[in-house]
Design a protein around this motif. Sequence first.
Motif, PDB file in Angstrom:
ATOM      1  N   UNK A  16      91.083   0.340  31.399  1.00 47.40           N
ATOM      2  CA  UNK A  16      91.185   0.241  29.933  1.00 47.40           C
ATOM      3  C   UNK A  16      91.477  -1.183  29.456  1.00 47.40           C
ATOM      4  N   UNK A  17      91.091  -1.456  28.232  1.00 47.28           N
ATOM      5  CA  UNK A  17      91.466  -2.708  27.566  1.00 47.28           C
ATOM      6  C   UNK A  17      92.616  -2.392  26.616  1.00 47.28           C
ATOM      7  N   UNK A  18      93.708  -3.159  26.681  1.00 45.39           N
ATOM      8  CA  UNK A  18      94.869  -2.862  25.821  1.00 45.39           C
ATOM      9  C   UNK A  18      94.681  -3.386  24.400  1.00 45.39           C
ATOM     10  N   UNK A  19      93.668  -2.841  23.709  1.00 39.73           N
ATOM     11  CA  UNK A  19      93.371  -3.288  22.349  1.00 39.73           C
ATOM     12  C   UNK A  19      93.695  -2.210  21.319  1.00 39.73           C
ATOM     13  N   UNK A  20      94.313  -1.129  21.748  1.00 40.46           N
ATOM     14  CA  UNK A  20      94.671  -0.060  20.821  1.00 40.46           C
ATOM     15  C   UNK A  20      95.263   1.086  21.631  1.00 40.46           C
ATOM     16  N   UNK A  21      95.731   2.113  20.937  1.00 41.68           N
ATOM     17  CA  UNK A  21      96.319   3.244  21.667  1.00 41.68           C
ATOM     18  C   UNK A  21      95.237   4.044  22.403  1.00 41.68           C
ATOM     19  N   UNK A  22      95.574   4.570  23.552  1.00 38.93           N
ATOM     20  CA  UNK A  22      94.625   5.427  24.277  1.00 38.93           C
ATOM     21  C   UNK A  22      94.412   6.706  23.490  1.00 38.93           C
ATOM     22  N   UNK A  23      93.178   7.173  23.433  1.00 41.62           N
ATOM     23  CA  UNK A  23      92.894   8.441  22.757  1.00 41.62           C
ATOM     24  C   UNK A  23      92.350   9.459  23.755  1.00 41.62           C
ATOM     25  N   UNK A  24      91.900  10.568  23.246  1.00 39.72           N
ATOM     26  CA  UNK A  24      91.440  11.642  24.139  1.00 39.72           C
ATOM     27  C   UNK A  24      90.303  11.200  25.058  1.00 39.72           C
ATOM     28  N   UNK A  25      89.430  10.335  24.542  1.00 37.73           N
ATOM     29  CA  UNK A  25      88.316   9.840  25.362  1.00 37.73           C
ATOM     30  C   UNK A  25      88.816   9.071  26.578  1.00 37.73           C
ATOM     31  N   UNK A  26      89.867   8.283  26.378  1.00 35.60           N
ATOM     32  CA  UNK A  26      90.448   7.554  27.518  1.00 35.60           C
ATOM     33  C   UNK A  26      91.104   8.511  28.491  1.00 35.60           C
ATOM     34  N   UNK A  27      91.783   9.515  27.952  1.00 37.29           N
ATOM     35  CA  UNK A  27      92.436  10.487  28.835  1.00 37.29           C
ATOM     36  C   UNK A  27      91.374  11.145  29.718  1.00 37.29           C
ATOM     37  N   UNK A  28      90.236  11.472  29.116  1.00 37.69           N
ATOM     38  CA  UNK A  28      89.155  12.086  29.887  1.00 37.69           C
ATOM     39  C   UNK A  28      88.684  11.134  30.988  1.00 37.69           C
ATOM     40  N   UNK A  29      88.432   9.870  30.617  1.00 38.57           N
ATOM     41  CA  UNK A  29      87.954   8.885  31.602  1.00 38.57           C
ATOM     42  C   UNK A  29      88.970   8.719  32.739  1.00 38.57           C
ATOM     43  N   UNK A 248      80.817  11.357  26.861  1.00 39.74           N
ATOM     44  CA  UNK A 248      81.802  10.786  25.940  1.00 39.74           C
ATOM     45  C   UNK A 248      82.428  11.915  25.152  1.00 39.74           C
ATOM     46  N   UNK A 249      83.714  11.771  24.893  1.00 43.63           N
ATOM     47  CA  UNK A 249      84.400  12.774  24.077  1.00 43.63           C
ATOM     48  C   UNK A 249      84.156  12.425  22.610  1.00 43.63           C
ATOM     49  N   UNK A 250      83.716  13.413  21.853  1.00 40.28           N
ATOM     50  CA  UNK A 250      83.373  13.171  20.447  1.00 40.28           C
ATOM     51  C   UNK A 250      84.309  13.943  19.524  1.00 40.28           C
ATOM     52  N   UNK A 251      84.374  13.500  18.293  1.00 38.12           N
ATOM     53  CA  UNK A 251      85.193  14.242  17.328  1.00 38.12           C
ATOM     54  C   UNK A 251      84.392  15.435  16.795  1.00 38.12           C
ATOM     55  N   UNK A 252      84.993  16.179  15.885  1.00 32.11           N
ATOM     56  CA  UNK A 252      84.344  17.412  15.420  1.00 32.11           C
ATOM     57  C   UNK A 252      83.006  17.136  14.740  1.00 32.11           C
ATOM     58  N   UNK A 253      82.862  15.923  14.185  1.00 30.50           N
ATOM     59  CA  UNK A 253      81.604  15.573  13.508  1.00 30.50           C
ATOM     60  C   UNK A 253      80.577  15.041  14.515  1.00 30.50           C
ATOM     61  N   UNK A 254      80.951  15.005  15.799  1.00 28.62           N
ATOM     62  CA  UNK A 254      80.008  14.530  16.817  1.00 28.62           C
ATOM     63  C   UNK A 254      80.040  13.030  17.006  1.00 28.62           C
ATOM     64  N   UNK A 255      80.980  12.359  16.318  1.00 29.24           N
ATOM     65  CA  UNK A 255      81.075  10.898  16.441  1.00 29.24           C
ATOM     66  C   UNK A 255      81.955  10.547  17.638  1.00 29.24           C
ATOM     67  N   UNK A 256      81.546   9.507  18.354  1.00 28.47           N
ATOM     68  CA  UNK A 256      82.308   9.049  19.500  1.00 28.47           C
ATOM     69  C   UNK A 256      83.681   8.539  19.060  1.00 28.47           C
ATOM     70  N   UNK A 257      84.717   8.860  19.824  1.00 30.12           N
ATOM     71  CA  UNK A 257      86.068   8.416  19.451  1.00 30.12           C
ATOM     72  C   UNK A 257      86.215   6.918  19.662  1.00 30.12           C
TER      73      UNK A 257
END
Length: 285
Positions: A16-29, A248-257
Amino acid sequence: MPGAMRPEGPVTRFAPSPTGPLHLGHAYAALVAAQRGAGRFLLRIEDIDQSRCRAEYEAQIYADLRWLGLNWPEPVMRQSTRLGAYRAALSRLADMGLIYPCRCRRADIRAALSAPQEGALPEGPDGPIYPGLCRGRAMAAAGPEDALRLDMAEAMARVGAVRFVDLGPEHNGTHESTTAEMIDGVGDVVLARRDMGTSYHLSVVVDDAAQGITEVTRGADLFAATKLHVLLQILLELPTPTYYHHKLIRDDAGKRLAKRDDARALARYRAEGASPQDIRLMLGL
Ligand code: GLU
């Protein structure tokens, strides 16, 4: 059975790059990498872009991953400490006559491409294919304001074709790229940005080899960059790992997190009382 050896699985990593908080997509990776690596899972902090990386995000990465139940050997490789290794790789490519200094700014490139309509240009892993304005400039002319680009035609003349195996569900199989595909679809990419002396592509290749990674697990968004990474491995005489590009983990609208989607931050789920097991279930793991 006495003396029987357990077959060893691959060595994997989460980078990971420490440029923001980890989200669900990172947890998956991270969880996919740890699962595939089964005990031979490494962590690497990709912090070459010092203008965007923050110590508090790095601390949060360690805390989030531990909370998820992951373990990794210390010390953790951090790219900001590896600039010498990247410089050595660049000078090797320079000695082979494969890189040249480029002074173009984005606007110069856009003007040279003079697209008839927006979005019509062929895109490589880093955006529009570079039109070659600075190609052929001597390395002796390189100044601090220059980026360094790979001369793709020269590089492919040495290599012939580029090949890798993907074990993931999205791109399963052997992938081969010809010289023409590399020139038209990747082009003369930047290997050293003028502000950081390296690039994601160069650093990831040098570091995966240094860490002895045998299977690179990462999101399918990086699939298009893999042929470039394999080319760099061949040029630098580094082993080519197998790849496992995952969905890739996407949000409910299908957009990549994205990192800015704070609502999906792991820390937020955690603060709201979710357990690591809840996260795994949410991710279908
Ligand atoms: N550092 C990259 C990211 O955060 C991942 C690089 C890789 O897995 O090759 O997206």
